[in-house]
Write a protein that holds these residues in place. Sequence first.
Motif, PDB file in Angstrom:
ATOM      1  N   VAL A   1      -0.969  11.510  -5.684  1.00 60.66           N
ATOM      2  CA  VAL A   1       0.184  10.702  -5.484  1.00 60.66           C
ATOM      3  C   VAL A   1       0.783   9.980  -3.653  1.00 60.66           C
ATOM      4  O   VAL A   1       0.837   9.151  -4.648  1.00 60.66           O
ATOM      5  CB  VAL A   1       1.296  12.505  -5.224  1.00 60.66           C
ATOM      6  CG1 VAL A   1       2.469  11.566  -5.605  1.00 60.66           C
ATOM      7  CG2 VAL A   1       1.192  13.624  -6.722  1.00 60.66           C
ATOM      8  N   GLU A   2       0.094  10.888  -3.117  1.00 61.97           N
ATOM      9  CA  GLU A   2       0.436   9.687  -1.974  1.00 61.97           C
ATOM     10  C   GLU A   2      -1.431   9.653  -1.190  1.00 61.97           C
ATOM     11  O   GLU A   2      -1.790  10.573  -0.960  1.00 61.97           O
ATOM     12  CB  GLU A   2       1.226  10.564  -0.476  1.00 61.97           C
ATOM     13  CG  GLU A   2       2.690  11.410  -1.077  1.00 61.97           C
ATOM     14  CD  GLU A   2       3.443  11.806  -0.399  1.00 61.97           C
ATOM     15  OE1 GLU A   2       2.787  12.539   0.692  1.00 61.97           O
ATOM     16  OE2 GLU A   2       4.931  12.020  -0.893  1.00 61.97           O
ATOM     17  N   LYS A   3      -1.412   9.160   0.098  1.00 62.02           N
ATOM     18  CA  LYS A   3      -2.054   8.443   0.264  1.00 62.02           C
ATOM     19  C   LYS A   3      -2.768   9.313   1.740  1.00 62.02           C
ATOM     20  O   LYS A   3      -1.888  10.007   2.521  1.00 62.02           O
ATOM     21  CB  LYS A   3      -2.280   6.831   1.424  1.00 62.02           C
ATOM     22  CG  LYS A   3      -3.597   6.753   1.800  1.00 62.02           C
ATOM     23  CD  LYS A   3      -3.544   5.040   2.014  1.00 62.02           C
ATOM     24  CE  LYS A   3      -5.368   4.860   2.793  1.00 62.02           C
ATOM     25  NZ  LYS A   3      -4.832   3.935   2.387  1.00 62.02           N
ATOM     26  N   PRO A   4      -3.488  10.130   1.532  1.00 65.44           N
ATOM     27  CA  PRO A   4      -4.144  10.611   2.952  1.00 65.44           C
ATOM     28  C   PRO A   4      -4.120  10.323   3.965  1.00 65.44           C
ATOM     29  O   PRO A   4      -4.477   9.217   4.244  1.00 65.44           O
ATOM     30  CB  PRO A   4      -5.853  11.633   1.981  1.00 65.44           C
ATOM     31  CG  PRO A   4      -5.142  11.416   0.476  1.00 65.44           C
ATOM     32  CD  PRO A   4      -5.052  10.087   0.586  1.00 65.44           C
ATOM     33  N   THR A   5      -3.348  11.426   5.023  1.00 65.74           N
ATOM     34  CA  THR A   5      -3.604  10.936   5.806  1.00 65.74           C
ATOM     35  C   THR A   5      -4.978  11.337   7.018  1.00 65.74           C
ATOM     36  O   THR A   5      -4.751  11.016   8.145  1.00 65.74           O
ATOM     37  CB  THR A   5      -1.658  11.557   7.258  1.00 65.74           C
ATOM     38  OG1 THR A   5      -1.688  12.344   6.599  1.00 65.74           O
ATOM     39  CG2 THR A   5      -1.390  10.390   6.458  1.00 65.74           C
ATOM     40  N   THR A   6      -5.350  12.934   6.683  1.00 76.09           N
ATOM     41  CA  THR A   6      -6.009  13.507   7.278  1.00 76.09           C
ATOM     42  C   THR A   6      -7.764  13.119   6.545  1.00 76.09           C
ATOM     43  O   THR A   6      -7.903  12.849   5.431  1.00 76.09           O
ATOM     44  CB  THR A   6      -5.989  15.268   6.827  1.00 76.09           C
ATOM     45  OG1 THR A   6      -5.664  15.185   5.886  1.00 76.09           O
ATOM     46  CG2 THR A   6      -4.915  15.513   7.485  1.00 76.09           C
ATOM     47  N   PRO A   7      -8.668  12.792   7.776  1.00 76.76           N
ATOM     48  CA  PRO A   7     -10.275  12.677   7.196  1.00 76.76           C
ATOM     49  C   PRO A   7     -10.592  13.290   5.930  1.00 76.76           C
ATOM     50  O   PRO A   7     -10.291  14.727   6.267  1.00 76.76           O
ATOM     51  CB  PRO A   7     -11.565  12.940   8.542  1.00 76.76           C
ATOM     52  CG  PRO A   7     -10.058  12.906   9.543  1.00 76.76           C
ATOM     53  CD  PRO A   7      -8.759  13.384   9.245  1.00 76.76           C
ATOM     54  N   PRO A   8     -11.366  13.045   5.719  1.00 74.02           N
ATOM     55  CA  PRO A   8     -11.761  11.634   5.470  1.00 74.02           C
ATOM     56  C   PRO A   8     -10.607  10.799   5.155  1.00 74.02           C
ATOM     57  O   PRO A   8     -10.325  11.547   3.203  1.00 74.02           O
ATOM     58  CB  PRO A   8     -13.011  11.570   4.364  1.00 74.02           C
ATOM     59  CG  PRO A   8     -13.206  12.676   3.611  1.00 74.02           C
ATOM     60  CD  PRO A   8     -11.492  14.131   4.037  1.00 74.02           C
ATOM     61  N   LEU A   9     -10.629   9.315   4.887  1.00 73.80           N
ATOM     62  CA  LEU A   9      -9.293   9.321   4.770  1.00 73.80           C
ATOM     63  C   LEU A   9      -9.738   8.269   3.291  1.00 73.80           C
ATOM     64  O   LEU A   9     -11.411   7.365   3.536  1.00 73.80           O
ATOM     65  CB  LEU A   9      -8.783   7.997   5.875  1.00 73.80           C
ATOM     66  CG  LEU A   9      -8.215   8.806   6.502  1.00 73.80           C
ATOM     67  CD1 LEU A   9      -7.415   7.482   7.586  1.00 73.80           C
ATOM     68  CD2 LEU A   9      -6.674   9.150   6.682  1.00 73.80           C
ATOM     69  N   PRO A  10      -9.403   7.391   2.006  1.00 77.49           N
ATOM     70  CA  PRO A  10     -10.016   6.950   1.563  1.00 77.49           C
ATOM     71  C   PRO A  10      -9.680   5.714   1.432  1.00 77.49           C
ATOM     72  O   PRO A  10      -9.381   4.557   2.420  1.00 77.49           O
ATOM     73  CB  PRO A  10      -8.696   7.091   0.095  1.00 77.49           C
ATOM     74  CG  PRO A  10      -7.119   7.743   0.427  1.00 77.49           C
ATOM     75  CD  PRO A  10      -7.453   8.662   2.779  1.00 77.49           C
ATOM     76  N   THR A  11     -10.867   4.991   0.820  1.00 76.61           N
ATOM     77  CA  THR A  11     -11.369   3.686   1.328  1.00 76.61           C
ATOM     78  C   THR A  11     -10.524   2.445   0.005  1.00 76.61           C
ATOM     79  O   THR A  11     -10.509   1.313   0.621  1.00 76.61           O
ATOM     80  CB  THR A  11     -12.441   3.072   1.387  1.00 76.61           C
ATOM     81  OG1 THR A  11     -13.661   3.868  -0.210  1.00 76.61           O
ATOM     82  CG2 THR A  11     -13.443   4.073   2.393  1.00 76.61           C
ATOM     83  N   SER A  12     -10.506   3.458  -0.193  1.00 79.72           N
ATOM     84  CA  SER A  12      -9.169   1.955  -1.480  1.00 79.72           C
ATOM     85  C   SER A  12      -8.682   3.419  -2.862  1.00 79.72           C
ATOM     86  O   SER A  12      -9.078   3.909  -2.580  1.00 79.72           O
ATOM     87  CB  SER A  12     -10.287   2.185  -2.650  1.00 79.72           C
ATOM     88  OG  SER A  12      -9.736   1.264  -3.370  1.00 79.72           O
ATOM     89  N   TRP A  13      -6.907   2.829  -1.662  1.00 77.47           N
ATOM     90  CA  TRP A  13      -6.236   3.422  -2.926  1.00 77.47           C
ATOM     91  C   TRP A  13      -5.419   3.275  -3.449  1.00 77.47           C
ATOM     92  O   TRP A  13      -4.556   2.332  -2.646  1.00 77.47           O
ATOM     93  CB  TRP A  13      -5.545   4.435  -1.403  1.00 77.47           C
ATOM     94  CG  TRP A  13      -5.223   5.763  -1.779  1.00 77.47           C
ATOM     95  CD1 TRP A  13      -5.635   6.953  -1.894  1.00 77.47           C
ATOM     96  CD2 TRP A  13      -3.428   5.493  -2.451  1.00 77.47           C
ATOM     97  NE1 TRP A  13      -4.365   8.016  -2.999  1.00 77.47           N
ATOM     98  CE2 TRP A  13      -3.715   7.200  -3.480  1.00 77.47           C
ATOM     99  CE3 TRP A  13      -2.405   4.737  -2.297  1.00 77.47           C
ATOM    100  CZ2 TRP A  13      -1.909   7.946  -2.864  1.00 77.47           C
ATOM    101  CZ3 TRP A  13      -0.762   5.707  -3.070  1.00 77.47           C
ATOM    102  CH2 TRP A  13      -0.973   6.603  -2.914  1.00 77.47           C
ATOM    103  N   PRO A  14      -4.910   3.272  -4.544  1.00 76.19           N
ATOM    104  CA  PRO A  14      -4.008   1.855  -5.212  1.00 76.19           C
ATOM    105  C   PRO A  14      -2.797   1.922  -4.815  1.00 76.19           C
ATOM    106  O   PRO A  14      -2.128   3.931  -4.481  1.00 76.19           O
ATOM    107  CB  PRO A  14      -4.143   2.196  -6.571  1.00 76.19           C
ATOM    108  CG  PRO A  14      -4.383   3.924  -6.757  1.00 76.19           C
ATOM    109  CD  PRO A  14      -5.554   3.769  -5.893  1.00 76.19           C
ATOM    110  N   GLU A  15      -1.732   0.959  -5.204  1.00 78.21           N
ATOM    111  CA  GLU A  15      -0.435   1.546  -4.876  1.00 78.21           C
ATOM    112  C   GLU A  15       0.280   2.529  -5.860  1.00 78.21           C
ATOM    113  O   GLU A  15      -0.487   1.870  -6.851  1.00 78.21           O
ATOM    114  CB  GLU A  15       0.595   0.214  -4.504  1.00 78.21           C
ATOM    115  CG  GLU A  15       1.168  -0.290  -4.487  1.00 78.21           C
ATOM    116  CD  GLU A  15       2.253  -1.100  -3.766  1.00 78.21           C
ATOM    117  OE1 GLU A  15       3.458  -1.248  -4.280  1.00 78.21           O
ATOM    118  OE2 GLU A  15       1.584  -2.010  -3.188  1.00 78.21           O
ATOM    119  N   GLY A  16       0.775   3.320  -6.037  1.00 75.12           N
ATOM    120  CA  GLY A  16       1.595   3.941  -6.620  1.00 75.12           C
ATOM    121  C   GLY A  16       0.679   5.385  -6.719  1.00 75.12           C
ATOM    122  O   GLY A  16       1.207   6.080  -7.374  1.00 75.12           O
ATOM    123  N   GLY A  17      -0.534   5.210  -6.445  1.00 72.15           N
ATOM    124  CA  GLY A  17      -1.248   6.344  -6.609  1.00 72.15           C
ATOM    125  C   GLY A  17      -1.564   6.551  -7.378  1.00 72.15           C
ATOM    126  O   GLY A  17      -1.803   6.011  -8.676  1.00 72.15           O
TER     127      GLY A  17
END
Length: 170
Positions: free
Chosen positions: A106-122
Motif C-alpha cells: 500500500v505504501e512504499k516501505p521506509t525500512t530496509p530493504p527499500l524497494p528499488t522500483s515501487w509504482p505510484e499508487g502502490g
Amino acid sequence: MAAMRIVLKQFDDNVTACADQGKARRCDRRAVSHGETGLTLLEMIVVLVIIAIVAGLVTMNVIGRPDQARVTTTTTNLKTLSAALKTYRLDNGQYPTTQQGLKALVEKPTTPPLPTSWPEGGYVSENPVDAWGNPYVYASTGSSFELKSLGKDGKPGGEGLDADLDSKGG
C-alpha cells in the motif's frame, strides 16, 4: 345495425349488456353466479399459505450463504494479494519482509530493504483485511511467503468457517 358494447363497473357483480338503438336504450342484466364473483377468503388463505411455504424454503436455502460468501471473498482476496506480492518480487527482487508486512503493498516501505522500483499508487489501494475485518497474517523469508486469513474466529486453526485460509508463494 345496433352496436353492442359491454360496460364493466368496478365492484359490480353483474355484467350489463346494453344495445344502443337510436334514442331508445335497452339493457339486459344477467346475474353472475357466486362461483364467478372473485376469490373467497378460503382461497386467499390457501394462496398465502403456499407463498409462506415457498418463502420458508427459499429462506432455509439462503441462511448459511453469507458466511460462505465471506469464505469465497477471502479466498479470492488471498489470490489477488499473492499476485500483488509476486509483482512486488518481480519489481524488487524479493518479497516484502515480515516486518514490512502487507503495508508494503500500500505504501512504499521506509525500512530496509527499500524497494528499488515501487509504482505510484502502490500494488493495492488499501490495507488488506479479510471478509470478517481481520488483518491477514503475512510471513516472508525474502524468497518465499506465507499469507493467510485466520477465518471467522480470527484465531489460528479451527474447523468449518473458523478454519484458516492460506496462500503460499515462492
